[in-house]
Scaffold this active site. Structure first.
Site, PDB file in Angstrom:
ATOM      1  N   GLY A   1       0.831  -1.205   0.000  1.00  0.00           N
ATOM      2  CA  GLY A   1       0.000   0.000   0.000  1.00  0.00           C
ATOM      3  C   GLY A   1       0.861   1.249   0.000  1.00  0.00           C
ATOM      4  O   GLY A   1       1.908   1.277   0.638  1.00  0.00           O
TER       5      GLY A   1
ATOM      6  N   LYS B   1      -0.346  -6.963  -4.730  1.00  0.00           N
ATOM      7  CA  LYS B   1      -0.779  -8.299  -5.160  1.00  0.00           C
ATOM      8  C   LYS B   1       0.368  -9.113  -5.743  1.00  0.00           C
ATOM      9  O   LYS B   1       0.333 -10.338  -5.728  1.00  0.00           O
ATOM     10  CB  LYS B   1      -1.857  -8.171  -6.230  1.00  0.00           C
ATOM     11  CG  LYS B   1      -3.150  -7.607  -5.715  1.00  0.00           C
ATOM     12  CD  LYS B   1      -4.147  -7.584  -6.830  1.00  0.00           C
ATOM     13  CE  LYS B   1      -5.460  -7.018  -6.366  1.00  0.00           C
ATOM     14  NZ  LYS B   1      -6.383  -6.886  -7.493  1.00  0.00           N
TER      15      LYS B   1
ATOM     16  N   GLY C   1       6.518  -2.482   3.251  1.00  0.00           N
ATOM     17  CA  GLY C   1       6.213  -2.976   4.587  1.00  0.00           C
ATOM     18  C   GLY C   1       6.622  -4.436   4.738  1.00  0.00           C
ATOM     19  O   GLY C   1       7.478  -4.926   3.986  1.00  0.00           O
TER      20      GLY C   1
ATOM     21  N   GLY D   1       5.206  -7.280   3.973  1.00  0.00           N
ATOM     22  CA  GLY D   1       5.008  -8.137   2.799  1.00  0.00           C
ATOM     23  C   GLY D   1       6.120  -7.929   1.780  1.00  0.00           C
ATOM     24  O   GLY D   1       6.684  -8.890   1.235  1.00  0.00           O
TER      25      GLY D   1
ATOM     26  N   THR E   1       5.254   2.397   5.892  1.00  0.00           N
ATOM     27  CA  THR E   1       3.852   2.052   6.133  1.00  0.00           C
ATOM     28  C   THR E   1       3.207   3.035   7.113  1.00  0.00           C
ATOM     29  O   THR E   1       3.831   3.449   8.092  1.00  0.00           O
ATOM     30  CB  THR E   1       3.623   0.616   6.674  1.00  0.00           C
ATOM     31  OG1 THR E   1       2.274   0.509   7.144  1.00  0.00           O
ATOM     32  CG2 THR E   1       4.536   0.218   7.816  1.00  0.00           C
ATOM     33  N   ILE E   2       1.957   3.346   6.824  1.00  0.00           N
ATOM     34  CA  ILE E   2       1.203   4.179   7.767  1.00  0.00           C
ATOM     35  C   ILE E   2       0.897   3.392   9.038  1.00  0.00           C
ATOM     36  O   ILE E   2       0.531   3.961  10.052  1.00  0.00           O
ATOM     37  CB  ILE E   2      -0.120   4.718   7.168  1.00  0.00           C
ATOM     38  CG1 ILE E   2      -1.092   3.571   6.827  1.00  0.00           C
ATOM     39  CG2 ILE E   2       0.121   5.598   5.961  1.00  0.00           C
ATOM     40  CD1 ILE E   2      -2.533   4.045   6.627  1.00  0.00           C
ATOM     41  N   ASP E   3       1.019   2.061   8.956  1.00  0.00           N
ATOM     42  CA  ASP E   3       0.655   1.218  10.116  1.00  0.00           C
ATOM     43  C   ASP E   3       1.735   1.230  11.200  1.00  0.00           C
ATOM     44  O   ASP E   3       1.460   0.854  12.335  1.00  0.00           O
ATOM     45  CB  ASP E   3       0.435  -0.233   9.666  1.00  0.00           C
ATOM     46  CG  ASP E   3      -0.583  -0.356   8.546  1.00  0.00           C
ATOM     47  OD1 ASP E   3      -1.416   0.550   8.420  1.00  0.00           O
ATOM     48  OD2 ASP E   3      -0.530  -1.347   7.796  1.00  0.00           O
TER      49      ASP E   3
ATOM     50  N   ASP F   1       4.098  -0.778  11.694  1.00  0.00           N
ATOM     51  CA  ASP F   1       4.130  -2.100  12.333  1.00  0.00           C
ATOM     52  C   ASP F   1       5.304  -2.969  11.879  1.00  0.00           C
ATOM     53  O   ASP F   1       5.233  -4.195  11.955  1.00  0.00           O
ATOM     54  CB  ASP F   1       2.803  -2.837  12.084  1.00  0.00           C
ATOM     55  CG  ASP F   1       2.533  -3.082  10.605  1.00  0.00           C
ATOM     56  OD1 ASP F   1       3.282  -2.538   9.757  1.00  0.00           O
ATOM     57  OD2 ASP F   1       1.589  -3.815  10.285  1.00  0.00           O
TER      58      ASP F   1
ATOM     59  N   GLY G   1      -4.544   0.434   9.916  1.00  0.00           N
ATOM     60  CA  GLY G   1      -3.460  -0.038  10.788  1.00  0.00           C
ATOM     61  C   GLY G   1      -3.314  -1.546  10.844  1.00  0.00           C
ATOM     62  O   GLY G   1      -2.458  -2.052  11.560  1.00  0.00           O
ATOM     63  N   ARG G   2      -4.212  -2.258  10.151  1.00  0.00           N
ATOM     64  CA  ARG G   2      -4.222  -3.741  10.183  1.00  0.00           C
ATOM     65  C   ARG G   2      -4.278  -4.252  11.631  1.00  0.00           C
ATOM     66  O   ARG G   2      -5.155  -3.835  12.366  1.00  0.00           O
ATOM     67  CB  ARG G   2      -3.013  -4.311   9.438  1.00  0.00           C
ATOM     68  CG  ARG G   2      -3.023  -3.982   7.957  1.00  0.00           C
ATOM     69  CD  ARG G   2      -2.082  -4.845   7.204  1.00  0.00           C
ATOM     70  NE  ARG G   2      -0.730  -4.736   7.745  1.00  0.00           N
ATOM     71  CZ  ARG G   2       0.265  -5.533   7.417  1.00  0.00           C
ATOM     72  NH1 ARG G   2       0.076  -6.508   6.563  1.00  0.00           N
ATOM     73  NH2 ARG G   2       1.457  -5.354   7.914  1.00  0.00           N
TER      74      ARG G   2
ATOM     75  N   GLN H   1      -6.224   8.357   4.625  1.00  0.00           N
ATOM     76  CA  GLN H   1      -5.077   8.308   5.546  1.00  0.00           C
ATOM     77  C   GLN H   1      -3.763   7.993   4.821  1.00  0.00           C
ATOM     78  O   GLN H   1      -2.683   8.188   5.360  1.00  0.00           O
ATOM     79  CB  GLN H   1      -5.299   7.224   6.618  1.00  0.00           C
ATOM     80  CG  GLN H   1      -6.446   7.535   7.534  1.00  0.00           C
ATOM     81  CD  GLN H   1      -6.967   6.281   8.229  1.00  0.00           C
ATOM     82  OE1 GLN H   1      -6.689   6.061   9.386  1.00  0.00           O
ATOM     83  NE2 GLN H   1      -7.713   5.452   7.505  1.00  0.00           N
ATOM     84  N   ARG H   2      -3.857   7.467   3.608  1.00  0.00           N
ATOM     85  CA  ARG H   2      -2.634   7.119   2.877  1.00  0.00           C
ATOM     86  C   ARG H   2      -2.230   8.199   1.875  1.00  0.00           C
ATOM     87  O   ARG H   2      -1.150   8.115   1.275  1.00  0.00           O
ATOM     88  CB  ARG H   2      -2.837   5.793   2.129  1.00  0.00           C
ATOM     89  CG  ARG H   2      -3.022   4.593   3.037  1.00  0.00           C
ATOM     90  CD  ARG H   2      -2.260   3.386   2.549  1.00  0.00           C
ATOM     91  NE  ARG H   2      -2.516   3.040   1.181  1.00  0.00           N
ATOM     92  CZ  ARG H   2      -3.154   1.930   0.781  1.00  0.00           C
ATOM     93  NH1 ARG H   2      -3.597   1.064   1.672  1.00  0.00           N
ATOM     94  NH2 ARG H   2      -3.301   1.678  -0.494  1.00  0.00           N
TER      95      ARG H   2
HETATM   96  O1  F6P Z   1      -0.919  -1.483   5.209  1.00  0.00           O
HETATM   97  C1  F6P Z   1      -1.473  -0.268   4.820  1.00  0.00           C
HETATM   98  C2  F6P Z   1      -2.981  -0.352   4.771  1.00  0.00           C
HETATM   99  O2  F6P Z   1      -3.480   0.939   4.467  1.00  0.00           O
HETATM  100  C3  F6P Z   1      -3.638  -0.903   6.038  1.00  0.00           C
HETATM  101  O3  F6P Z   1      -3.694   0.026   7.076  1.00  0.00           O
HETATM  102  C4  F6P Z   1      -4.987  -1.320   5.500  1.00  0.00           C
HETATM  103  O4  F6P Z   1      -5.543  -2.328   6.285  1.00  0.00           O
HETATM  104  C5  F6P Z   1      -4.653  -1.837   4.126  1.00  0.00           C
HETATM  105  O5  F6P Z   1      -3.412  -1.239   3.757  1.00  0.00           O
HETATM  106  C6  F6P Z   1      -5.688  -1.538   3.081  1.00  0.00           C
HETATM  107  O6  F6P Z   1      -5.334  -2.157   1.897  1.00  0.00           O
HETATM  108  P1  F6P Z   1      -5.986  -1.844   0.486  1.00  0.00           P
HETATM  109  O7  F6P Z   1      -5.359  -0.602  -0.053  1.00  0.00           O
HETATM  110  O8  F6P Z   1      -5.665  -3.054  -0.334  1.00  0.00           O
HETATM  111  O9  F6P Z   1      -7.450  -1.672   0.703  1.00  0.00           O
END
Ligand code: F6P
Length: 364
Positions: free
Chosen positions: A11, A74, A116, A118, A139-141, A143, A184-185, A288-289
């Protein structure tokens, strides 16, 4: 060491372009290396889509959100969707050899993988197969293991805090319980920090399992005290003591297929039914991203990018550059792959929030 590839995986988040700029400029200016941009994360390595990055290509991108290289959450070389069978099922293949062949053909000596957990897992895999990689923690998370901070986090906290501040004023006007869900997963960093910064009354994070009764008690207590509104900051990964994660969707061709989301809406119904207070839920989502990185993330991204280019030049490969106690250092990629850094029970901000009266929805 002559040519470095750069990719952004997973992401997106604010600050990716600042890292691409720092790596490219440092590689060219300081170390006399060539930089190549790989499009859409590992997809560019799988499909052989890359382009040279010159100083001009990275000019004027420091403040720009997103990534000029594109990204994908992906494309995993170990399990890449190649077709769909007659029954409609995705067919996956290990395309690692294809990636290695393309990297060889393009004469990439090392690939800087900005991402991140992954992306680091993919990088550790490619490194184990002979393609040197260097990771940069994004990552915004927030983590990622072994780094105190990832770039993108601080900007996302600011964005979420501004949103919470706006919700605050409308909550007060309408005397409502307002739930605001953040990303934030499985880690609560973003919600904890934005919740603390905006003075949320309740903060629900995955690391602290909540009880509905405790949240309702808090809302009712506030309304009895004459505070006719309550702000509940909810992480998408928050769950009840006896509950499950709320899943928004399953992305089957993604290495990490589960997308959390929707817990604020579930809680909104439950709190309204229990308390008879008027409740509303807002899911902040991908806002948020997005956007321009804050000054802190621009600085951090520049430090990380420079450190990655320096590591490439020094042949300090298969490591992730990290920030530990204010110092730049690095750790082996294998130590961060597929792991998550969650909020520890003794985190000082959790204690500080409790001390100023925040409920985490827990307790007997
Ligand atoms: O890891 C970043 C993140 O924004 C998480 O906080 C969120 O759960 C996920 O990616 C959302 O993913 P997507 O962009 O595939 O919906």
């Amino acid at each position: 060491m002559k040519r470095i590839g750069i990719l952004t995986g997973g992401g997106d988040c604010p600050g990716l372009n600042a890292v691409i700029r720092a790596v490219t400029k440092a590689a060219i200016n300081d170390f006399g290396l060539e930089a190549w941009g790989i499009e859409d994360g590992y997809l560019g390595l799988i499909r052989n889509r890359m382009k040279p990055l010159k100083l001009d290509s990275v000019s004027n991108i420091l403040t720009r959100g997103g990534t000029i290289l594109g990204t994908s959450n992906k494309a995993d070389p170990r399990r890449f969707k190649v077709s769909v069978d007659r029954d409609g099922n995705d067919v996956f293949e290990d395309v690692t050899d294809r990636v290695l062949e393309h990297a060889r053909a393009r004469e990439l000596d090392v690939v800087i993988c900005i991402g991140g957990d992954g992306t680091m897992s993919g990088a550790a895999h490619l490194a184990a197969h002979g393609l040197p990689c260097i990771g940069v923690p994004k990552t915004i998370d927030n983590d990622l293991m072994h780094t105190d901070i990832t770039f993108g986090f601080t900007t996302a906290v600011q964005t979420a805090t501004e949103a919470l501040d706006r919700i605050h004023t409308t909550a007060a006007s309408h005397h409502r319980v307002m739930l605001v869900e953040m990303m934030g997963r499985y880690a609560g960093w973003l919600t904890l920090h934005a919740g603390a910064a905006s003075g949320a009354d309740v903060i629900l994070i995955p690391e602290v399992l909540y009880r509905l009764e405790r949240i309702c008690e808090c809302c009712l207590k506030r309304s009895k005290r004459g505070k006719a509104f309550t702000i509940v900051a909810v992480a998408e990964g928050a769950r009840a003591v006896d509950g499950e994660y709320v899943v928004d969707r399953v992305v089957h061709d993604s290495p990490d297929p589960v997308r959390l989301g929707g817990v604020a809406e579930v809680l909104c119904e439950q709190i309204a039914a229990e308390t008879h207070l008027e409740c509303r839920a807002t899911i902040l989502g991908h806002v948020q991203r997005g956007g321009s990185p804050c000054a802190h993330d621009r600085v951090l991204a520049t430090l990380f990018g420079h450190a990655a280019a320096k590591a490439a030049e020094a042949g300090d490969i298969n490591r992730l550059v990290v920030m530990q106690q204010g110092k730049l250092t690095s750790v082996p990629l294998s130590e961060v792959a597929d792991q998550q850094r969650i909020v520890p029970p003794d985190d000082p901000l959790v204690a500080a929030c409790r001390a100023v009266g925040v409920s985490f929805g827990d307790g007997k």
